[in-house]
Design a protein around this motif. Structure first.
Motif: not given
Length: 205
Positions: A22-23, A26-27, A29-30, A33, A67, A94, A127
């Motif tokens: 999950l992290m 998110l890393e 997409v965002f 992090i 992600g 973001l 990313s």
């Protein structure tokens, strides 16, 4: 240990490999992090016997690949002008700037599909490289394969570093930042070498 590292470790304690995935999702997409803290912290947790190291690496890879898909999809639905207009309006939420998008686009234009693989191991663009891949309509299967391989290597490197360094795992982040600064030069040299070799082959044919 700072609050972010404590938060990451608490997520791993409570959710295990699902929390890592999950992290890492998110890393991607965002981007603020950082995987440079997530994966070494997960490796540290593995050194304490809280989780298996192989599961850490698999979870990190799966989260990274999943992600990458929203950004790939975003790129496939917008041309550069519309995307930059969207980021200019909403990117601040973001912490993504139009310059970030343009930089990743330049990388893709310069190095082609191979940057999807190499880019997964360069903090500055890892990313966002999915966006120009989507804009270029890169076929999904090659995109997923290159993303998975690059993400696996990156996750393995960071997790193993955290595992070996144990309580000193936070020392990984500064090293990774330095790696990011020099990776572009290294890749540029490799691409230049490949081009020279190909040119020689053409003229010798």
């Amino acid at each position: 240990m700072d609050w972010l590292s404590q938060w990451i470790l608490s997520i791993i304690d409570n959710l295990g490999s699902v929390g890592i995935a999950l992290m890492m999702f998110l890393e991607n997409v965002f981007p603020p992090i950082p995987s440079e803290l997530i994966m070494p912290a997960a490796g540290f947790a593995a050194s304490l016997g809280k989780i298996n190291l192989l599961m850490v690496i698999i979870a990190g890879t799966v989260g990274s690949v999943l992600g990458a898909l929203p950004l790939y999809y975003l790129g496939s639905k917008f041309d550069e002008v519309r995307l930059l207009r969207l980021v200019n309006r909403y990117g601040k939420y973001l912490l993504i700037s139009p310059q970030d998008i343009q930089n990743s686009q330049r990388w893709f234009d310069k190095y082609g599909k191979s940057v999807v693989f190499f880019g997964r191991m360069i903090p500055a663009i890892r990313s966002l490289i999915s966006i120009p891949a989507g804009m270029a309509r890169m076929p999904l299967l090659p995109f997923l394969i290159l993303t998975a391989i690059g993400s696996f290597l990156w996750s393995t490197l960071l997790a193993y570093a955290g595992f070996v360094l144990a309580a000193n795992y936070q020392k990984v982040a500064p090293v990774v930042e330095s790696f990011g600064r020099y990776a572009a030069i290294i890749i540029g040299i490799l691409v230049l070498y490949w081009l020279i070799k190909r040119i020689k082959q053409v003229y010798q044919a």
